[in-house]
Design a protein around this motif. Structure first.
Motif, mmCIF file in Angstrom:
data_model
loop_
_atom_site.group_PDB
_atom_site.id
_atom_site.type_symbol
_atom_site.label_atom_id
_atom_site.label_comp_id
_atom_site.label_asym_id
_atom_site.label_seq_id
_atom_site.Cartn_x
_atom_site.Cartn_y
_atom_site.Cartn_z
ATOM 1 N N VAL A 131 45.479 -5.787 -46.324
ATOM 2 C CA VAL A 131 44.400 -5.088 -47.021
ATOM 3 C C VAL A 131 44.757 -3.606 -47.102
ATOM 4 N N PRO A 132 44.745 -3.008 -48.290
ATOM 5 C CA PRO A 132 45.076 -1.586 -48.404
ATOM 6 C C PRO A 132 44.113 -0.720 -47.584
ATOM 7 N N ILE A 133 44.659 0.364 -47.063
ATOM 8 C CA ILE A 133 43.894 1.260 -46.197
ATOM 9 C C ILE A 133 43.760 2.623 -46.867
ATOM 10 N N VAL A 134 42.541 3.179 -46.813
ATOM 11 C CA VAL A 134 42.253 4.538 -47.274
ATOM 12 C C VAL A 134 41.590 5.266 -46.114
ATOM 13 N N ILE A 135 41.995 6.503 -45.859
ATOM 14 C CA ILE A 135 41.522 7.237 -44.679
ATOM 15 C C ILE A 135 40.929 8.574 -45.085
ATOM 16 N N HIS A 136 39.835 8.947 -44.418
ATOM 17 C CA HIS A 136 39.330 10.318 -44.505
ATOM 18 C C HIS A 136 39.267 10.905 -43.107
ATOM 19 N N GLU A 137 39.859 12.105 -42.959
ATOM 20 C CA GLU A 137 39.831 12.825 -41.687
ATOM 21 C C GLU A 137 38.956 14.068 -41.840
ATOM 22 N N ALA A 138 37.909 14.155 -41.008
ATOM 23 C CA ALA A 138 36.934 15.223 -41.147
ATOM 24 C C ALA A 138 37.285 16.480 -40.365
ATOM 25 N N ASN A 139 38.068 16.361 -39.309
ATOM 26 C CA ASN A 139 38.280 17.482 -38.402
ATOM 27 C C ASN A 139 39.629 18.152 -38.591
ATOM 28 N N THR A 140 39.719 19.377 -38.115
ATOM 29 C CA THR A 140 40.976 20.106 -38.190
ATOM 30 C C THR A 140 42.029 19.438 -37.314
ATOM 31 N N ARG A 141 41.613 18.917 -36.163
ATOM 32 C CA ARG A 141 42.503 18.143 -35.315
ATOM 33 C C ARG A 141 42.207 16.662 -35.523
ATOM 34 N N ALA A 142 43.148 15.971 -36.119
ATOM 35 C CA ALA A 142 42.929 14.555 -36.451
ATOM 36 C C ALA A 142 42.780 13.724 -35.184
ATOM 37 N N GLY A 143 41.867 12.754 -35.241
ATOM 38 C CA GLY A 143 41.667 11.847 -34.123
ATOM 39 C C GLY A 143 42.784 10.822 -34.032
ATOM 40 N N ILE A 144 42.889 10.178 -32.868
ATOM 41 C CA ILE A 144 43.982 9.232 -32.637
ATOM 42 C C ILE A 144 43.912 8.046 -33.583
#
Length: 384
Positions: A131-144
Motif C-alpha cells: 500500500v503506498p505511503i504518504v507522510i506529513h511531519e508537523a515538527n521541526t524535529r521529526a519523530g521516530i
C-alpha cells in the motif's frame, strides 16, 4: 470498517480508500482531520478510515468530526530496561498484524501517516501489503515513526523548512479551513464583540494551549495594572479546568481583562488579537503565520527544545518575539510586550512578515499527494 451488502460481501465503491494513521495528541489529530476533509472535498466518493489507539484523544475527536476510527494496540518504546522491553517484540508484531488486518479490511489504496505511536506498525504493514505511503511531519524535529516511514516512500510533506526528513518537501501545516481562510481585519470587530471585548481597544490574547500554562498565568496576573494603565485589554485563555484567582481567592478581575478557560474555535481569538502571547507548539506556530498574527512565543521548557525550534523561523524573520519560560516575568512583559502593543506600525510589519512565512493550503497539498498515490495503485490493479 467496511461496508457490506446483505449477502455479506464487501460493497463496491468507485472512490479511493484512504486510511489515515495518527493520534495521541491534538498535534497529530488536527492535521489528520484537515487532510481527511480535504480528501473528501477533492474526491467526494472517497472512503475515509482513521487509525489510532484506544487510549488517545482520537477516540473522542475523530468520531465527533464524522469519521470512522479503528484502533490498534499502543506499543511505546520503554525508556529504561524493564520487563516491558522484553515484551516489546511480541507486542509490536501483534500491532503490525492488527494494522495489516485494518488495511486489508478497508481495501486501502493509500496510507497517510502523521506521526505518533500508531504510525510505525501501520507503515510496516503498508510496506508488507504494497500500500503506498504518504507522510506529513508537523515538527521541526521529526519523530521516530515518520523517520522509519520515510524510508518506504518519496511522498513526504513537512511543516517547517528546517525539518530533516528523507524525501521531504515543505507543504505547511494542514489546518481547519476556518483558520486557513481567516481574514483577520474583516473578522476583528465581530470576533471581539462575540468574545465580550471592546471592539476598538488594542487587544492581547494569552493562551497556554488546552491545558494552560501556569507560568504564563502567573505573570499575566501580576501585570494587569500595568496593562490596564497602558490601555491594553487582555483575553486570557487559562486552560481547561484552570482559573487564575486574585488575592481574595476569587477569580481574577481587572479593568480590560477577560478570563475564559477555553474557546471553541481559535480563529475567533486570532481575529480579535493585535498580538498573541503563547507556547510554540507546531500547530500554533503555523496557524499564527497563516493568519498573519504577530506573536510572543514562550516555548515549553521541557522536552528536547522542539518548541523553540518550531518558533525560530518566525522569530528570525521578524514576525515574532521569543523568550525563555524562566525569563517571562512581569518586568520582561513591561519592558518588551507593552511597547510592542503600543506600536501599531511595528505590529503591522510583524503581521506582514508572518503572512510571508505562512502557508494556507497544506491540507489540499497533502490530499493531492494522497489521491495521486491512491490513483496509481488503482490503475495498477493492485487493490486488495
Amino acid at each position: 470498517m467496511t461496508l457490506e451488502d446483505p449477502a455479506g460481501t464487501p460493497a463496491e465503491s468507485s472512490g479511493p480508500s484512504v486510511v489515515l494513521a495518527g493520534g495521541g495528541t491534538a498535534g497529530h489529530i488536527s492535521p489528520l482531520l484537515a487532510i481527511a476533509r480535504a480528501v473528501v472535498d477533492a474526491s467526494p466518493d472517497a472512503r475515509i478510515l482513521a487509525v489510532g489507539t484506544a487510549s488517545g484523544m482520537e477516540t473522542r475527536i475523530v468520531p465527533e468530526a464524522g469519521f470512522e476510527l479503528a484502533v490498534i494496540d499502543r506499543v511505546p518504546l520503554p525508556r529504561r530496561p524493564t520487563m516491558d522491553l522484553l515484551r516489546l517484540p511480541g507486542r509490536f508484531v501483534k500491532a503490525v498484524r492488527q494494522s495489516e488486518a485494518i488495511l486489508d479490511s478497508a481495501q486501502a489504496d493509500v496510507l497517510v501517516g502523521v506521526g505518533g505511536y500508531v504510525c510505525t506498525p501501520m507503515y510496516l504493514a503498508a510496506r508488507r501489503r504494497g500500500v503506498p505511503i504518504v507522510i506529513h511531519e508537523a515538527n521541526t524535529r521529526a519523530g521516530i515513526a515518520n523517520r522509519v516511514g520515510a524510508a518506504f516512500t518519496q511522498r513526504v510533506g513537512k511543516a517547517f523548512p528546517a525539518t530533516r526528513l528523507r524525501h521531504s518537501r515543505v507543504v505547511g501545516m494542514p489546518m481547519r479551513r476556518e483558520i486557513s481562510g481567516l481574514d483577520r481585519a474583516a473578522a476583528r470587530h465581530d470576533a471581539r464583540v462575540r468574545l465580550g471585548l471592546d471592539p476598538n481597544a488594542t487587544t492581547l490574547v494569552v493562551t497556554g494551549g488546552s491545558l494552560g500554562a501556569a507560568s504564563l498565568n502567573r505573570t499575566i496576573a501580576s501585570s494587569l495594572d500595568a496593562m490596564a494603565h497602558a490601555g491594553i485589554q487582555t483575553l486570557h485563555i487559562t486552560g481547561r479546568g484552570k482559573t487564575v484567582n486574585g488575592p481574595d481567592g476569587l477569580e481574577l478581575r481587572a479593568p480590560g481583562y477577560r478570563q475564559v478557560e477555553y474557546i471553541d474555535g481559535m480563529e475567533e481569538a486570532y481575529a480579535a488579537a493585535d498580538l498573541i502571547l503563547c507556547r510554540s507548539g507546531a500547530g500554533t506556530v503555523c496557524e499564527v503565520a497563516a493568519v498573519g498574527l504577530p506573536a510572543v512565543f514562550v516555548p515549553l521548557p521541557i522536552g528536547n527544545g522542539e518548541q523553540a525550534l518550531n518558533a525560530r523561523g518566525l522569530v528570525d524573520s521578524g514576525a515574532a518575539v521569543m523568550v525563555r519560560d524562566a525569563d517571562f516575568t512581569p518586568e520582561w512583559l513591561d519592558a518588551t510586550v507593552l511597547p510592542l502593543l503600543g506600536s501599531p506600525e511595528r505590529l503591522a510589519e510583524m503581521s506582514r512578515r508572518a503572512s510571508e512565512q505562512g502557508i494556507r493550503d497544506a491540507d489540499t497539498q497533502m490530499a493531492a499527494m494522497a489521491l495521486a498515490a491512491a490513483e496509481g495503485r488503482i490503475q495498477e490493479g493492485t487493490r486488495a
